[in-house]
Structure formats: C-alpha cells, structure tokens
Design an enzyme around this catalytic site. Structure first.
Site, PDB file in Angstrom:
ATOM      1  CE  LYS A   1      -0.804   0.244  31.765  1.00  0.00           C
ATOM      2  NZ  LYS A   1       0.400  -0.179  32.451  1.00  0.00           N
TER       3      LYS A   1
ATOM      4  NE  ARG B   1       5.959   0.898  32.487  1.00  0.00           N
ATOM      5  CZ  ARG B   1       5.044   0.237  33.149  1.00  0.00           C
ATOM      6  NH1 ARG B   1       4.754  -0.982  32.863  1.00  0.00           N
ATOM      7  NH2 ARG B   1       4.371   0.820  34.115  1.00  0.00           N
TER       8      ARG B   1
ATOM      9  NE  ARG C   1      -3.774   2.876  40.011  1.00  0.00           N
ATOM     10  CZ  ARG C   1      -3.066   2.710  38.892  1.00  0.00           C
ATOM     11  NH1 ARG C   1      -3.599   2.138  37.827  1.00  0.00           N
ATOM     12  NH2 ARG C   1      -1.820   3.135  38.844  1.00  0.00           N
TER      13      ARG C   1
ATOM     14  NE  ARG D   1       0.387   1.028  41.591  1.00  0.00           N
ATOM     15  CZ  ARG D   1       0.477   0.831  40.280  1.00  0.00           C
ATOM     16  NH1 ARG D   1      -0.463   0.165  39.636  1.00  0.00           N
ATOM     17  NH2 ARG D   1       1.496   1.307  39.600  1.00  0.00           N
TER      18      ARG D   1
ATOM     19  NE  ARG E   1       3.493   4.651  37.676  1.00  0.00           N
ATOM     20  CZ  ARG E   1       2.335   4.680  38.344  1.00  0.00           C
ATOM     21  NH1 ARG E   1       2.117   5.591  39.267  1.00  0.00           N
ATOM     22  NH2 ARG E   1       1.416   3.802  38.071  1.00  0.00           N
TER      23      ARG E   1
END
Ligand code: AMP
Ligand code: ZN
Length: 216
Positions: free
Chosen positions: A20, A95, A129, A162, A173
């Site tokens: 995204k 969201r 990531r 993160r 999530r």
C-alpha cells in the site's frame, strides 16, 4: 470551450504488507500530488513527549486502531491544505465504515484501489520490512533491499523495524483488516468506485498494472 482537468483523488486499501505505502508513494510521485498516510502521521505524533503522544504510542504498539473522531478530524484538516488542490493519495484511511462515510461526505469522488494479498504472504512480507526513521522510506530485506545493508538510500540513516511489525501486532492488524476494512470493498464497489489489483507480483509490476488500470 474550457476543458477542466479532473482531480486525482485516490485511496489505497489493502492488508498490511500488500505494498500500500509503496504504491501510494509511486502514484503520488507520478502525479505530483501528496501521499497522505495516516499511519505515518500517527507514528510521528507518537514520537512526541506529550500525553497524547504516549497514548498514541500504546495504541500503535498493540496494533489497535486510533479512535475515529481523532482520525477523521486529522484527515479532514490534512485534506483542507492547499497542496491537495489537484488531488491526493490516501494510504491507511479509511479503515472502517464510520471513516468511509465521513470521507464520502467531504470527498465524494475518491476512487478506491484495492491491493489484494493473502494473509500468509502478508505476514511473510512484514517480517522483512524495514523503514527509515528519518524520511519514512520503506524497504524489504528480500524484495526491495537498500543498496547498503540496513542503511537508507536517500539519507544514509540506519533502518529500523517498526515497533508494530511484531508477529502479535501483525495478527491483530490483519484481523482488524478483515473485520473492519474489508466491508469497505462493497461500499466502494456499489458506488462504482473500486479497482482491484493483485498485490503479489514484484513492486514494479504492480505499479505498471496500477498505471494501466487507472489509464495513467
Ligand atoms: P499503517 O502504517 O497504515 O499500518 O498504520 C499504523 C497504525 O496507525 C495502525 O495500526 C493504527 O494504530 C494507526 N492508524 C493508521 N491509520 C488509521 C486509521 N485510518 N484509523 C485508525 N487508526 C489508524
Ligand atoms: Zn531515509
């Protein structure tokens, strides 16, 4: 005859790890419009020493959502800034249905782009990531590595993982995504405002496919 250029108003939906943020940034660069990531904005605010910052930090670390009234107000203020006059790419907002209904009131013409990805692949991607704490650039150890190991290409900062990219937070999530965000696909589909795209191929391929379906 006056031909008025349409505005480029997009939002990108997809599970964590779907690319995204990367695709939103590519689209924004291409069209020279702002990339507005509520996650980036919240992470920045969470780094502040204020009481609000600490509260946000707690919410983010556990993968929970920030309350709608705070989020909606933040987005409305951001979209009122003049750099959005020729358009914007929203990333991470809306969201849930409350947020989608709010957005439909202030920006009724936004086109939703859905980046599809399986949960299995999403979890795999998120563990690799890395982000730059300085400029928020996003990398992946396998799919999009920096030129120098663990170092940002743009500003040389040391890359970090993160704090909400832990396995536990990722599962929260993803569950949030299925329960709260997936219903938005119907919402935009019914309005004729949904484009779907496969998020599984390499970044450049997804970007090319995105440009093709948007006619850019
Ligand atoms: P993201 O970078 O989009 O994965 O967002 C990181 C975190 O920021 C989320 O897990 C939420 O805690 C918060 N957040 C981002 N966007 C929203 C939103 N639209 N509504 C509520 N919370 C959000
Ligand atoms: Zn950087």
């Amino acid at each position: 005859m006056i031909i008025t250029m349409g505005k480029y108003e997009y939002l990108i939906l997809g599970p964590q790890g779907s690319g995204k943020g990367t695709q939103a940034q590519a689209l924004a660069n291409l069209l020279r419009i702002p990339h507005i990531s509520t996650g980036d904005i919240f992470r920045q605010l969470a780094g502040q020493q204020s009481e609000f910052g600490q509260e946000l930090d707690k919410i983010l670390k556990t993968g929970q959502l920030v309350p709608d009234d705070i989020t909606n107000k933040l987005v409305a203020n951001r979209l009122a800034e003049s750099d959005t006059n020729s358009g914007f790419v929203l990333d991470g907002f809306p969201r849930n249905m409350k947020q989608a209904e709010f957005l439909a009131k202030i920006k009724p013409d936004v086109l939703a782009i859905y980046l599809e990805l399986s949960d299995e692949e999403a979890v795999k991607r998120i563990s690799g990531r890395r982000v730059c704490p300085n400029c928020q650039a996003v990398y992946h150890l396998q799919y999009n590595p920096p030129r120098v190991d663990e170092v940002c290409n743009i500003d040389g900062a040391h890359l970090l993982q993160r704090t909400d990219d832990t396995k536990e937070a990722v599962l929260v999530r993803l569950a949030n995504f299925h329960q709260q965000t997936e219903p938005l696909l119907d919402f935009y589909h019914q309005r004729g405002k949904l484009k779907r795209i496969d998020g599984a191929p390499p970044i450049d391929v997804v970007t090319a496919n995105l440009r093709a379906i948007l006619g850019l």
